[in-house]
Design a protein around this motif. Structure first.
Motif, PDB file in Angstrom:
ATOM      1  N   THR A   1      -8.763   0.070  16.507  1.00 23.19           N
ATOM      2  CA  THR A   1      -8.573  -0.793  15.348  1.00 23.19           C
ATOM      3  C   THR A   1      -7.187  -0.646  14.735  1.00 23.19           C
ATOM      4  O   THR A   1      -6.629  -1.607  14.202  1.00 23.19           O
TER       5      THR A   1
ATOM      6  N   THR B   1     -11.968  -8.322   7.985  1.00 23.40           N
ATOM      7  CA  THR B   1     -11.830  -6.968   8.527  1.00 23.40           C
ATOM      8  C   THR B   1     -12.758  -6.718   9.713  1.00 23.40           C
ATOM      9  O   THR B   1     -12.863  -5.598  10.194  1.00 23.40           O
ATOM     10  N   THR B   2     -13.444  -7.755  10.177  1.00 22.90           N
ATOM     11  CA  THR B   2     -14.293  -7.640  11.360  1.00 22.90           C
ATOM     12  C   THR B   2     -13.932  -8.773  12.323  1.00 22.90           C
ATOM     13  O   THR B   2     -13.253  -9.723  11.960  1.00 22.90           O
TER      14      THR B   2
ATOM     15  N   ARG C   1      -9.793  -0.618   9.526  1.00 21.31           N
ATOM     16  CA  ARG C   1      -9.467  -2.029   9.350  1.00 21.31           C
ATOM     17  C   ARG C   1      -8.227  -2.371  10.151  1.00 21.31           C
ATOM     18  O   ARG C   1      -7.314  -1.549  10.274  1.00 21.31           O
TER      19      ARG C   1
ATOM     20  N   ALA D   1      -5.034  -6.782   8.207  1.00 15.89           N
ATOM     21  CA  ALA D   1      -5.818  -6.902   6.975  1.00 15.89           C
ATOM     22  C   ALA D   1      -4.993  -6.464   5.776  1.00 15.89           C
ATOM     23  O   ALA D   1      -4.169  -5.542   5.865  1.00 15.89           O
TER      24      ALA D   1
ATOM     25  N   SER E   1      -5.994  -4.845   3.416  1.00 14.51           N
ATOM     26  CA  SER E   1      -6.431  -3.493   3.067  1.00 14.51           C
ATOM     27  C   SER E   1      -6.318  -2.536   4.250  1.00 14.51           C
ATOM     28  O   SER E   1      -7.048  -1.546   4.332  1.00 14.51           O
ATOM     29  N   ALA E   2      -5.422  -2.823   5.184  1.00 16.17           N
ATOM     30  CA  ALA E   2      -5.273  -1.999   6.385  1.00 16.17           C
ATOM     31  C   ALA E   2      -4.987  -0.540   6.018  1.00 16.17           C
ATOM     32  O   ALA E   2      -4.172  -0.246   5.141  1.00 16.17           O
TER      33      ALA E   2
ATOM     34  N   LEU F   1     -18.413   0.856   8.787  1.00 14.01           N
ATOM     35  CA  LEU F   1     -17.325  -0.005   8.329  1.00 14.01           C
ATOM     36  C   LEU F   1     -16.475   0.559   7.191  1.00 14.01           C
ATOM     37  O   LEU F   1     -15.319   0.152   7.042  1.00 14.01           O
TER      38      LEU F   1
END
Length: 329
Positions: free
Chosen positions: A13, A24-25, A120, A124, A126-127, A170
């Motif tokens: 990821t 995020t998916t 993530r 993203a 929010s990576a 997650l």
């Protein structure tokens, strides 16, 4: 003079992308190469000289014995060089704990080896991958990181490869050490250790993989209510499986239907280790099961028990010696 750190990328990821900053998916894991990952964290070059290697670029659910062997051999080769002070591995989180434990048993150096990844994708908003990589390098150059075995860094937490378990599918805080506790944490690049784990590792294990091209075939089977007649165990054994890890219920209990078949197969030289599908606690075997030759996985979960059992079979098929490995490592 800056310490020299080798960063080995395997995919996952942390190297994932998707055309939507909110999502995020559903991303493609292992889409970016090592150069892109390093360019995203220029700050690490301020305190370390970095060299990068691309070992693989996969979703870690597709991790294989071959890649783990190649990774361990590459790390061992790098760490024999005086100029390489530590190694960081970027890895998908699905099987990170398995690869980390494999390296913990096969790396022959007291120099730091750190695994990190992301929950993530890199695209993203929010990576988390860049901060995790920064923390991994900060840990790798810390003098107190030597001779602690292989470690995992995720979400500011420092975890031993022996203890680390992925406990959430997650969330960013996806890893913990339910049986042993974390080794420490990282705050603003500063490393704080507050725990040790006394299981032997790295240079103090007998597992030499430099001459190996493959590993013995070991598989995992669950036990559950209304468990069948052992058809799966028979099929695996007839397909070349040398050993099985059973994810037992409770403290390692196995449905009688499956257990009877396992005993038949053990008389034909199948090796069986009993773990538990419960994350926390010890497996307890009866004296009868011990005498029959079942191996107690102690507090190793099924996936890590498989790793140790594979390596054990490269040394011996004696169940008593293998049992000692489980007690020691």
């Amino acid at each position: 003079m800056k310490p020299k750190i080798a960063i080995l990328a395997t995919g996952g990821t942390i190297a994932g992308v998707i055309d939507d900053a909110i999502t995020t998916t559903g991303y493609k894991a292992g889409a970016l190469n090592i150069e892109v990952l390093l360019d995203a964290v220029p700050q690490i070059k301020e305190f370390a000289t970095i060299v990068g290697y691309q070992i693989s670029n996969i979703d870690s659910s597709n991790m294989s014995n071959e890649i783990q062997l190649n990774l361990a051999k590459k790390i061992n080769k790098l760490l024999t060089k005086d100029e390489i002070d530590a190694v960081v591995v970027t890895h998908g989180t699905d099987t990170m704990e398995e690869t980390a434990y494999f390296l913990n048993l096969t790396i022959k150096s007291d120099k730091p080896v750190i695994l990190t990844g992301a929950m993530r994708p890199s695209t993203a908003m929010s990576a988390d991958g860049s901060k995790n990589l920064y923390n991994a390098v900060a840990l790798a150059i810390n003098e107190k990181s030597k001779n602690k075995g292989v470690m995992i860094v995720m979400n500011d937490r420092i975890l031993s490869a022996r203890a680390a378990v992925k406990t959430h599918t997650l969330n960013l805080d996806a890893f913990s050490s339910p049986n042993f506790g974390d080794l420490g944490y990282i705050l603003d690049g500063k490393v704080y250790f507050y725990n040790t784990i006394e299981k032997l590792h790295t240079k103090n294990t007998p597992f030499d993989i430099d001459h190996l091209e493959d590993l013995p075939k070991v598989d995992i089977l669950y036990t559950y209510s209304n468990d069948g007649s052992g058809v799966a165990a028979k099929a695996l054994f007839e397909n070349g499986t040398q050993a099985l890890v059973i994810a037992g219920s409770g403290s390692g209990n196995i449905h009688e239907n499956q257990k009877n078949i396992l005993k038949e197969l053990m008389k034909k030289n199948l090796i069986v280790a009993i773990s538990s599908r419960i994350q926390v606690g010890e497996v307890i075997l009866s004296k009868e099961d011990e005498d029959f030759g079942f191996i107690c996985a102690q507090n190793l979960n099924p996936q890590k028990a498989r790793i140790l059992l594979m390596l054990a079979l490269t040394k011996t098929k004696n169940s008593k010696i293998i049992q000692n490995f489980f007690q020691t490592y």
